[in-house]
Design a protein around this motif. Structure first.
Motif, mmCIF file in Angstrom:
data_model
loop_
_atom_site.group_PDB
_atom_site.id
_atom_site.type_symbol
_atom_site.label_atom_id
_atom_site.label_comp_id
_atom_site.label_asym_id
_atom_site.label_seq_id
_atom_site.Cartn_x
_atom_site.Cartn_y
_atom_site.Cartn_z
ATOM 1 N N GLU A 104 0.713 -1.119 -0.127
ATOM 2 C CA GLU A 104 0.021 0.062 -0.114
ATOM 3 C C GLU A 104 0.888 1.215 0.127
ATOM 4 O OE1 GLU A 104 -2.909 -0.041 3.016
ATOM 5 O OE2 GLU A 104 -3.047 -2.231 3.051
ATOM 6 N N TYR A 105 0.794 2.130 -0.804
ATOM 7 C CA TYR A 105 1.465 3.339 -1.216
ATOM 8 C C TYR A 105 0.786 4.404 -0.712
ATOM 9 C CZ TYR A 105 4.098 0.279 -3.899
ATOM 10 O OH TYR A 105 4.795 -1.060 -4.511
ATOM 11 N N SER A 106 1.734 5.555 -0.179
ATOM 12 C CA SER A 106 1.141 6.913 0.185
ATOM 13 C C SER A 106 1.996 7.905 -0.228
ATOM 14 C CB SER A 106 0.881 6.927 1.683
ATOM 15 O OG SER A 106 0.470 8.075 2.179
ATOM 16 N N THR A 112 5.753 6.675 0.994
ATOM 17 C CA THR A 112 5.728 5.293 1.767
ATOM 18 C C THR A 112 5.275 4.286 1.446
ATOM 19 O OG1 THR A 112 3.777 5.550 3.345
ATOM 20 C CG2 THR A 112 5.752 6.633 4.380
ATOM 21 N N VAL A 113 5.798 3.011 1.410
ATOM 22 C CA VAL A 113 4.986 1.786 1.267
ATOM 23 C C VAL A 113 4.722 0.997 2.502
ATOM 24 C CG1 VAL A 113 7.281 0.717 0.738
ATOM 25 C CG2 VAL A 113 5.141 -0.105 -0.354
ATOM 26 N N LYS A 114 3.211 0.449 2.427
ATOM 27 C CA LYS A 114 3.160 -0.234 4.053
ATOM 28 C C LYS A 114 2.956 -1.516 3.530
ATOM 29 C CE LYS A 114 -0.005 -0.029 7.702
ATOM 30 N NZ LYS A 114 -1.342 0.537 8.120
ATOM 31 N N ASP A 117 1.902 -4.078 8.864
ATOM 32 C CA ASP A 117 2.176 -3.151 10.044
ATOM 33 C C ASP A 117 3.243 -2.012 9.704
ATOM 34 O OD1 ASP A 117 -0.273 -3.908 11.084
ATOM 35 O OD2 ASP A 117 0.538 -5.083 12.654
ATOM 36 N N ASN A 118 4.221 -2.720 8.634
ATOM 37 C CA ASN A 118 5.439 -1.920 8.668
ATOM 38 C C ASN A 118 5.221 -0.660 7.598
ATOM 39 O OD1 ASN A 118 8.093 -1.195 8.734
ATOM 40 N ND2 ASN A 118 8.880 -3.467 7.751
ATOM 41 N N GLU A 119 5.592 0.490 8.044
ATOM 42 C CA GLU A 119 5.379 1.425 7.049
ATOM 43 C C GLU A 119 6.985 1.813 6.544
ATOM 44 O OE1 GLU A 119 2.174 4.651 6.266
ATOM 45 O OE2 GLU A 119 3.490 5.132 8.048
ATOM 46 N N TYR A 127 9.007 5.760 -5.152
ATOM 47 C CA TYR A 127 7.582 5.612 -5.136
ATOM 48 C C TYR A 127 7.301 5.718 -6.509
ATOM 49 C CZ TYR A 127 2.880 7.444 -5.115
ATOM 50 O OH TYR A 127 1.575 7.329 -5.122
#
Length: 172
Positions: A104-106, A112-114, A117-119, A127
């Motif tokens: 999961e990217y933000s 970040t990439v999640k 639970d690790n970001e 990215y």
């Protein structure tokens, strides 16, 4: 002691020494490697100039004098500290995601990439390189150094083939 006994003893010593050297070569080639770490990408887990012991049989049998597995019986798991070749250098990184794991990217407010639970922080270029991968592709892992700021890893050069993972760090 007679001359023939001395000669027999010398032959035995030479034979045992040669067998020991041969076995040592086979163990180093296929089973165990002792590496000296250069760099800070795995701090705080592994420090610069540390010595680590690597189980080269953890995931399979390595093709002699190559950077891939001949036979594979296991794949790295999340959390494993692994070794593989990148740019003709052995690198030590942590497997943070395995095949099929969702990413999961933000980009708000930082990149970040999640993974679970690790970001994990990303630069803009990292990215842009990874953002199209919704999950780790089959047969690959995402391998990242623990010291995110200085590590050159999967965020920079992409996913690592499990066939190229040459071993698992046992202890430091």
């Amino acid at each position: 002691m007679s001359k023939s006994n001395l000669s027999s003893t010398n032959k035995s010593i030479i034979f045992i020494t040669c067998c020991g050297l041969f076995l040592g070569f086979i163990v180093k080639l296929f089973a165990v490697e002792i590496l000296h770490v250069s760099g800070t990408s795995m701090e705080s887990a592994i420090h610069d100039k540390s010595t680590v012991v690597v189980n080269k049989l953890a995931y399979g049998i390595i093709k002699p004098f190559s950077n891939s597995l001949l036979v594979q019986w296991k794949e790295p798991k999340t959390g494993d500290v692994v070794i593989y070749l990148y740019n003709n250098k052995i690198v030590v990184k942590r497997c943070v995601a395995c095949e099929g794991q969702s990413l999961e990217y933000s980009s708000n407010p930082i990149y970040t990439v999640k993974v679970g639970d690790n970001e994990i922080p990303l630069t803009e270029s990292q990215y842009m390189r990874l953002k199209d991968a919704a999950q780790v592709p089959e047969g690959y892992i995402l391998a990242v150094g623990d010291n995110y700021e200085v590590s050159v890893d999967s965020r920079d050069y992409g996913f690592v083939s499990v066939k190229n993972v040459l071993g698992k760090v046992l202890c430091k």
